[in-house]
Design an enzyme around this catalytic site. Structure first.
Site, mmCIF file in Angstrom:
data_model
loop_
_atom_site.group_PDB
_atom_site.id
_atom_site.type_symbol
_atom_site.label_atom_id
_atom_site.label_comp_id
_atom_site.label_asym_id
_atom_site.label_seq_id
_atom_site.Cartn_x
_atom_site.Cartn_y
_atom_site.Cartn_z
ATOM 1 N N PHE A 56 0.808 -1.226 0.000
ATOM 2 C CA PHE A 56 0.000 0.000 0.000
ATOM 3 C C PHE A 56 0.840 1.274 0.000
ATOM 4 O O PHE A 56 0.348 2.335 0.373
ATOM 5 C CB PHE A 56 -0.967 0.015 1.190
ATOM 6 N N GLU A 101 7.479 1.104 -0.103
ATOM 7 C CA GLU A 101 8.135 1.723 -1.249
ATOM 8 C C GLU A 101 9.500 2.274 -0.843
ATOM 9 O O GLU A 101 10.515 1.967 -1.451
ATOM 10 C CB GLU A 101 7.266 2.827 -1.835
ATOM 11 N N ARG A 137 1.133 15.615 -6.093
ATOM 12 C CA ARG A 137 -0.015 14.863 -6.605
ATOM 13 C C ARG A 137 -1.314 15.323 -5.936
ATOM 14 O O ARG A 137 -2.382 15.308 -6.560
ATOM 15 C CB ARG A 137 0.183 13.354 -6.431
ATOM 16 N N ARG A 190 -1.384 4.362 -0.801
ATOM 17 C CA ARG A 190 -2.302 4.182 -1.932
ATOM 18 C C ARG A 190 -3.059 5.483 -2.278
ATOM 19 O O ARG A 190 -3.845 5.990 -1.495
ATOM 20 C CB ARG A 190 -3.288 3.085 -1.559
ATOM 21 N N PHE A 227 -1.296 8.261 -3.032
ATOM 22 C CA PHE A 227 -0.090 9.078 -3.100
ATOM 23 C C PHE A 227 -0.399 10.575 -3.121
ATOM 24 O O PHE A 227 0.101 11.321 -3.947
ATOM 25 C CB PHE A 227 0.704 8.677 -4.349
ATOM 26 N N THR A 242 4.591 11.022 -11.450
ATOM 27 C CA THR A 242 4.801 12.439 -11.757
ATOM 28 C C THR A 242 6.284 12.794 -11.760
ATOM 29 O O THR A 242 6.655 13.869 -12.221
ATOM 30 C CB THR A 242 4.050 13.334 -10.754
ATOM 31 N N ALA A 285 2.125 4.068 -7.991
ATOM 32 C CA ALA A 285 1.479 4.980 -8.933
ATOM 33 C C ALA A 285 0.516 4.255 -9.870
ATOM 34 O O ALA A 285 0.234 4.733 -10.970
ATOM 35 C CB ALA A 285 2.517 5.765 -9.745
ATOM 36 N N GLU A 331 -4.970 2.212 -7.458
ATOM 37 C CA GLU A 331 -5.245 3.306 -6.534
ATOM 38 C C GLU A 331 -6.600 3.985 -6.706
ATOM 39 O O GLU A 331 -7.243 4.335 -5.702
ATOM 40 C CB GLU A 331 -4.144 4.366 -6.662
#
Length: 780
Positions: free
Chosen positions: A242, A246, A324, A356, A358, A456, A525, A727
């Site tokens: 989730f 990362e 974002r 999730r 972001f 992004t 993403a 997402e």
């Protein structure tokens, strides 16, 4: 030449667009799926446990570890002094995320040292024996405190189009307000865990629960002072990620690797659930201030947003996350004159990270609050206000970052859902119910989602894959994406099976490994299937092309007369089993292995001017949620949900429906029951399932209707015209929060907007009910 003898000659089993079970589904439910902690431990394995700070901000005056070193079963205690390379595990901004704190403490729960012991229990017990003397310093814990002191981890950012201030001033109706929504704990079922196995020459292999093996590889190599080729990271699957794995996995992998290389023995670092929740980042909580001007229909003429995010003590991924949030501050609505300013606040709390959506969910929550505020102010149905503000044809198709929307299907999707869900009749029935019931109140809301798909950060939009075809016709598949339960592996396998026209069971899915596919991007993403699917397709097409050229040459036909059919290949007027053709090609020394690479086209964004096309396309969806609240206790129940979601031409409808359902429930938890509570000393008080409440099976709506939008292939050339689905569904749950607000608003005959921040816990609902009743009395 005999044909393939295939009983199902017209179609392969498990190709794209088929509803196929998750490749590990049976293993999941039988307990036979192997996660990192399930792997057989090599002989001599040691165990690591972190020692955490007990203050939120201060200086370390003395770190006495003598009691640890004498404890039973202790092999070593590691501190910053034991690091041969860089004391840093930051993903982007080098130096602001130390592996072990040195000198200064920035948050309660920061890692000071690591205990290495013969058993997990011995390591954890010993970690609590440290005697640390601190000089405590004032701690900044909230966004408001950070704003007052002008503390930030990164500079602010702004995007704008036209003159928002002038448009607001000239508007016939104006509103302003402030809205808060909380963070969220990832609560993956499998916690942070790494097993490091030392090799020759100081090399190390790490079996890690991570969404980003390459980042773990590079960070560990940096800590060890070694090149990246000395570190191999492998991940077969995660028990949930989730976003929490990362960047956050690097620290625990680095501790394990540092100990393994130093001691020459395998080392496992698996966090206790409490330590995991205390020491790892969350979803960013936001404060959103807004001012809006609008006309009598509720159509927005000008709007200004001020976002302030609690980023924690370091930057981590906060820059991209807050960007974002800005990119999604419009959601599905056209904002003609708009200014969005974002502050990235530094606080003495754990560094918040990817989750999730972001940042997208946070940005959308702001504009959806505004939509309801306008509706209450004008006495309109909130759905009518939303529909009046939707993106449309030019010139109403340009975002605040000056990207033209070319694939807007939201108006039609909303109309379909409004009709299929019976929104109008249910709205009337709910109004009647609320008029007849003094204490129980119902609410309903329909909210849309427009979510941009691509990283992004432009350079992350690339993926690689490796495909081998063996002489028996079976296929080995590897790529840079990671499997965390979302079904990525089976989708990419379906792509390869489709390309070769072989049954899915002929494609072997293998663990993500930095030694096979290098320099990978995080599986994040919502781009996993888009990018890794395309990379795998490219690799398969290379081999397929070689086989076609070989067959054409061997059988003296045009290459155009070579056609891959289910489990066989037509060459001119004859059909050859796929396995036979592969064997023939091998004997003729044709390469049956290939790499594939993909880079997302069209995307660009100039941060200096806040203009560009940061997304290849948008995924759309909408949800109608109906709730029941008890105004005496604040308890709420989601009674029915209708969802219509856009997955393009779905690669696997079964997997995508599961993602829609799971994402919605996770979003519902964020907005209703999941509350992160920090006390005045900066300590997280909700660090276990006893105090932090994720949704359970009983919270699932009794009436839950989910459908994927049909006949809506992606207009962009994505993998088989599908769309990302990881997402976007989470934000469909905004409809639950808005329905709760709607139920509270019914107390005042929908004339006043409830003062309700997220999450809408029973306490917050009760306070909002009481506040609204007081306001009604004042007005009377």
């Amino acid at each position: 030449m005999p044909d393939a003898g295939n009983t199902a000659r017209d179609a392969i089993h498990g190709g794209v667009h088929n509803a196929i079970a998750h490749d590990s589904a049976r293993k999941h439910v039988t307990g036979s799926a192997l996660y990192v902690d399930d792997l057989p431990e090599p002989a001599g394995t040691l165990y690591a446990a972190p020692g955490l700070s007990t203050v939120a901000h201060g200086r370390i005056r003395n770190l006495d570890l003598s009691a640890l070193e004498q404890a039973p079963g202790i092999v070593a205690v590691l501190t910053a002094a034991d690091i041969p390379g860089r004391n840093d595990v930051s993903p982007i901004h080098a130096g602001d995320d130390p592996l072990f704190a040195e000198g200064t403490i920035e948050f309660h729960g920061q890692v000071l040292f690591a205990v290495i012991a013969e058993s997990q229990e011995a390591a954890r017990r010993a970690a609590r024996l440290a005697k640390v003397t601190y000089e405590e310093l004032p701690a900044v814990l909230t966004v408001e405190q950070a704003l007052e002191q002008d503390l930030s981890v990164l500079p602010p950012h702004e995007m704008k189009r036209n003159d928002a201030a002038a448009a607001i001033a000239a508007a016939p109706h104006r509103l302003r307000g402030t809205f808060h929504h909380g963070g969220q704990e990832h609560f993956y079922l499998e916690g942070q865990v790494s097993l490091a196995v030392p090799g020759e020459d100081g090399d190390v292999t790490i079996y890690c629960s991570t969404q980003h093996p390459s980042e773990v590889q590079h960070n560990v190599a940096s800590v060890l002072g070694r090149p990246a080729n000395a570190v191999t990271v492998e991940c077969r699957r995660m028990g949930g990620g989730f976003g929490g794995k990362e960047t956050q996995a690097s620290q625990w992998a680095a501790i394990a690797a540092l100990a393994a290389v130093k001691l020459g023995r395998p080392v496992k670092c698996r966090l206790d659930r409490d330590d995991d929740m205390i020491a790892t980042g969350k979803r960013h909580d936001f404060r959103i201030d807004y001012e809006v001007g609008f006309d009598a229909r509720g159509r927005i003429l000008g709007i200004a947003f001020e976002h302030a995010a609690r980023c924690g003590y370091s930057a981590d991924l906060s820059g991209a996350i807050c960007d974002r949030a800005m990119f999604h501050a419009d959601n599905g609505y056209y904002l003609d004159a708009v200014r969005i300013r974002s502050q990235r606040c530094k606080t003495n709390t754990v560094s918040n990270t990817a989750f999730r959506g972001f940042g997208g969910p946070q940005g959308m929550m702001g504009i959806e609050e505004v939509m309801d505020q306008i509706a209450r102010h004008r006495g309109l149905d909130p759905l009518e206000v939303r529909k009046a503000n939707l993106y449309g044809a030019a010139p109403r198709n340009v975002t605040p970052y000056h990207m033209e929307i070319e694939d807007n299907i939201l108006p039609d999707l909303i109309t379909r859902l409004e009709e299929s869900a019976g929104y109008r009749d249910r709205r009337a029935a709910i109004t009647h119910f609320n008029a007849e019931n003094a204490y129980l109140k119902k609410g309903i809301a329909l909210t849309p989602v427009k979510f941009g798909i691509s990283f992004t950060t432009q350079h992350l939009n690339q993926a690689g894959a490796l495909v081998h075809v063996y002489t028996d016709g079976s296929v080995h598949l590897n790529h840079g994406g990671t499997e965390m339960g979302q079904g990525l592996f089976v989708k990419v396998a379906q792509v390869v099976a489709e390309e070769f026209q072989i049954d899915l069971d002929q494609v072997k899915i293998t663990p993500t490994n930095t030694g096979k596919v290098p320099n990978t991007s995080a599986t994040a993403a919502s781009s996993g299937s888009d990018m890794n699917g395309m990379a795998a397709q490219v690799a398969a097409q290379k081999i397929k092309r070689r086989l076609s050229l070989f067959a054409a040459d061997k059988y003296k036909v045009s290459v155009d007369d070579v056609d891959f059919l289910p489990n066989r290949v037509r060459v001119g007027n004859q059909e050859i089993p796929f396995t036979d053709l592969v064997k023939q090609a091998y004997l003729d020394r044709i390469s049956l292995s290939a790499t594939g690479f993909y880079r997302t086209p069209k995307i660009h964004y100039d941060r200096a001017t806040a203009r560009g096309r940061p997304f290849l396309y948008f995924a759309y969806g909408a949800a109608v949620s109906e709730v029941l609240i008890d105004t005496l206790t604040g308890e709420s129940t989601v009674t029915r949900v209708d969802i219509l979601h856009d997955a393009g031409k779905s690669l696997n409808p079964a997997i995508d429906l599961g993602q829609v359902e799971g994402g919605f429930i996770q979003g519902m938890g964020w907005l209703t029951s999941e509350e992160l509570v920090f006390d005045g000393q900066g300590r997280l008080r909700t660090h276990a399932p006893s105090t932090y409440k994720i949704p359970t099976c009983s919270d699932r709506p009794a009436d839950f209707r989910i459908a994927l939008l049909e006949n809506a292939p992606n207009r962009e050339e994505t993998i088989h015209r599908s769309k990302a689905v990881g997402e976007p569904p989470l934000m469909l749950a905004i409809s639950v929060f808005r329905a709760i607000s709607d139920a509270i608003a019914s107390i005042g005959d929908y004339r006043l907007m409830p003062a309700l921040d997220a999450p809408a816990t029973p306490e917050r609902i009760l306070f909002a009910v009481e506040d609204l009743r007081r306001r009604l009395q004042v007005r009377a």
